[in-house]
Design a protein around this motif. Structure first.
Motif, PDB file in Angstrom:
ATOM      1  N   ASP A 163       0.812  -1.212   0.000  1.00  0.00           N
ATOM      2  CA  ASP A 163       0.000   0.000   0.000  1.00  0.00           C
ATOM      3  C   ASP A 163       0.847   1.265   0.000  1.00  0.00           C
ATOM      4  N   MET A 164       2.138   1.114  -0.241  1.00  0.00           N
ATOM      5  CA  MET A 164       3.043   2.249  -0.106  1.00  0.00           C
ATOM      6  C   MET A 164       3.468   2.784  -1.463  1.00  0.00           C
ATOM      7  N   ASN A 165       2.983   3.957  -1.783  1.00  0.00           N
ATOM      8  CA  ASN A 165       3.387   4.670  -2.991  1.00  0.00           C
ATOM      9  C   ASN A 165       4.476   5.669  -2.610  1.00  0.00           C
ATOM     10  N   PRO A 179       7.955  -1.265  -8.676  1.00  0.00           N
ATOM     11  CA  PRO A 179       7.494   0.117  -8.550  1.00  0.00           C
ATOM     12  C   PRO A 179       7.635   0.683  -7.139  1.00  0.00           C
ATOM     13  N   LEU A 180       7.717  -0.200  -6.132  1.00  0.00           N
ATOM     14  CA  LEU A 180       7.844   0.260  -4.756  1.00  0.00           C
ATOM     15  C   LEU A 180       9.247   0.773  -4.435  1.00  0.00           C
ATOM     16  N   ASP A 181      10.245   0.398  -5.221  1.00  0.00           N
ATOM     17  CA  ASP A 181      11.617   0.798  -4.942  1.00  0.00           C
ATOM     18  C   ASP A 181      11.761   2.320  -5.060  1.00  0.00           C
ATOM     19  N   PHE A 182      12.689   2.877  -4.294  1.00  0.00           N
ATOM     20  CA  PHE A 182      12.864   4.330  -4.310  1.00  0.00           C
ATOM     21  C   PHE A 182      14.319   4.691  -4.593  1.00  0.00           C
ATOM     22  N   ALA A 183      14.520   5.919  -5.048  1.00  0.00           N
ATOM     23  CA  ALA A 183      15.832   6.354  -5.522  1.00  0.00           C
ATOM     24  C   ALA A 183      16.770   6.706  -4.364  1.00  0.00           C
ATOM     25  N   LEU A 184      17.975   6.161  -4.454  1.00  0.00           N
ATOM     26  CA  LEU A 184      19.068   6.550  -3.563  1.00  0.00           C
ATOM     27  C   LEU A 184      19.996   7.549  -4.244  1.00  0.00           C
TER      28      LEU A 184
END
Length: 461
Positions: A163-165, A179-184
């Protein structure tokens, strides 16, 4: 030392403060992204954690307070392009404004105020550790965190991982494994004028990794209190916690402590004050209109975890609070102790702060103390100001007791002229000139105190 309990967002419970290093407390609070002047809502965490530091110091702890400045960010690039200046220039200008504006709160500076541009080596090192551990991957110059690699992901915000956008929209979506991964790390894009070389390509850090690295550099892993507004719980703080767990094998902080938002609208309303909404009141403007003491009293009138309604009624009430304290001070004997049978009120004051930093309950104890002091003064008894001064100093409101703080001869004509010029500059919203005139007065030995009835000069020291 008395037991101090604070609400921990991760466990959703009150937890006893048990410092990693006995007698020492490390606090990290997320500071502003410097793409514009800060509004009064941005000031709430600055005030909350500055006052928490004062309380912990009163209780005998050696406190290190860190509040970062985010000076590399998408919002800064966008605002700089719109203004036709470099992102470095805009960030430096807004950082200077932020320091001057928060200086006017009279709370002192945090012990450390790290900036992203000075922390790149540590950020790159942490990203590399995540790649080495299989928790992150490089893709065409970007680097992304594998959210599903962290079994504890979601523990802070109490959300299910699906449920995490992340709020990154379509940016880099085609490069992500999930799609859940985020930029470092983000590869440099056209129009982005600030970038650094890294093993996976030239670019700059993502927002979340910046705080993990800066906090670790100054406080180590497992420090005591991580703070910030509750709008940061997800994704920012959730991602900070995940990055450190994956990269270091340990929790970044023991207690996650979050303050509520300022709300605006009719009679306060329920809309969060935010630059993106456009319903902001700039901090220097609020200070000019209501005074520094009233703003501190306003923040203390609500529990830090709760939202607080911002508006003229609330600030006018805070001004009345300050006047009442000043009036009480005139009846006290400066430097004399409190009658022993009034000491229980001071005990109640500090017990309220030890129980999740309940400043409204602490203020209630202060006014019960004032009521009793007035009753005794009416009966002809002598009451000293020592206990009241001790209580108010923790809330940074002891300045209201300095009713005789000005030099006996008062300010000279030149000082009064400088004060008038500063007031004119503030009325014209020429904040740079106002700050320069304030500094000139300070060099002459005068502190400017802004109040409901205008500004006055008080002898420094």
């Amino acid at each position: 030392m008395r037991e101090i309990r604070l609400h921990d967002t991760r466990t959703a419970s009150l937890r006893a403060l048990e410092p990693r290093d006995p007698g020492k407390v490390g606090i990290y609070a997320c500071g502003p992204t410097v793409y514009a002047r800060i509004h009064v809502g941005n000031a709430r965490p600055y005030v909350v954690f500055s006052l928490l530091k004062r309380f912990l110091q009163h209780e005998g702890y050696d406190v290190t307070f860190v509040a970062n400045i985010t000076d590399v960010n998408d919002k800064i690039y966008a605002a700089a392009q719109q203004a036709g200046v470099s992102s470095e220039h805009l960030a430096a200008e807004m950082t200077a404004h932020y320091v001057a504006d928060t200086d006017a709160l009279g709370l002192g500076r945090p012990d450390h105020e790290p900036r992203v541009v000075d922390s790149i080596d540590g950020i790159v090192g942490l990203i590399q550790a995540l790649i080495d551990r299989g928790a992150a991957y490089a893709a065409e110059g970007d680097v992304y965190f594998r959210v599903r690699s962290d079994p504890g992901y979601g523990n802070l915000s109490h959300r299910h991982v699906d449920d995490m956008n992340q709020g990154e929209g379509g940016d880099g979506l085609h490069l992500k494994e999930d799609p859940l991964d985020f930029a470092l790390w983000k590869a440099q894009k056209p129009g982005e004028d600030t970038a650094w070389d890294a093993p996976w390509g030239r670019g700059r850090p993502g927002w979340h990794i910046e705080c993990s690295a800066m906090a670790e550099e100054l406080l180590g892993v497992g420090f005591d209190i991580h703070g910030g507004g509750n709008d940061l719980i997800f994704p920012h703080h959730e991602n900070e916690a995940a990055q450190t767990r994956a990269g270091r094998g340990a929790e970044l902080a023991q207690i996650w402590m979050h303050n509520g938002m300022l709300q605006t609208g009719p009679a306060g309303g329920d809309e969060k004050m935010a630059k993106s909404v456009g319903n902001i009141a700039l901090l220097p403007e609020v200070l000019a209109q209501y005074g520094r003491d009233a703003l501190i009293a306003f923040f203390c009138s609500a529990h830090y975890r709760q939202p607080i309604s911002f508006g003229d009624d609330a600030l006018t009430q805070a001004q009345a609070t300050v006047r009442r304290l000043r009036e009480a001070a005139r009846r006290l004997e400066v430097g004399a102790p409190t009658p022993p049978d009034m000491r229980g009120l001071k005990t109640r004051f500090f017990a309220a702060l030890a129980d999740d930093f309940k400043t409204p309950e602490a203020l209630a104890a202060v006014f019960d103390w004032v009521r009793e002091a007035n009753r005794r003064a009416d009966a002809g008894e002598r009451v000293g100001d020592a206990d009241l001064r001790e209580m108010l100093s923790v809330l940074a409101l002891d300045t209201v007791l300095e009713i005789d703080g000005a030099d006996a001869t008062g300010p000279d004509e030149e000082a009064r002229t400088l004060l008038e010029a500063r007031q004119a500059a503030r009325a014209a919203k020429d904040w740079a000139a106002a700050d320069r005139l304030r500094d000139e007065l300070a060099a002459r030995g005068w502190t400017v105190r802004d109040g409901a009835d205008g500004a006055e000069l008080v002898r420094a020291g």
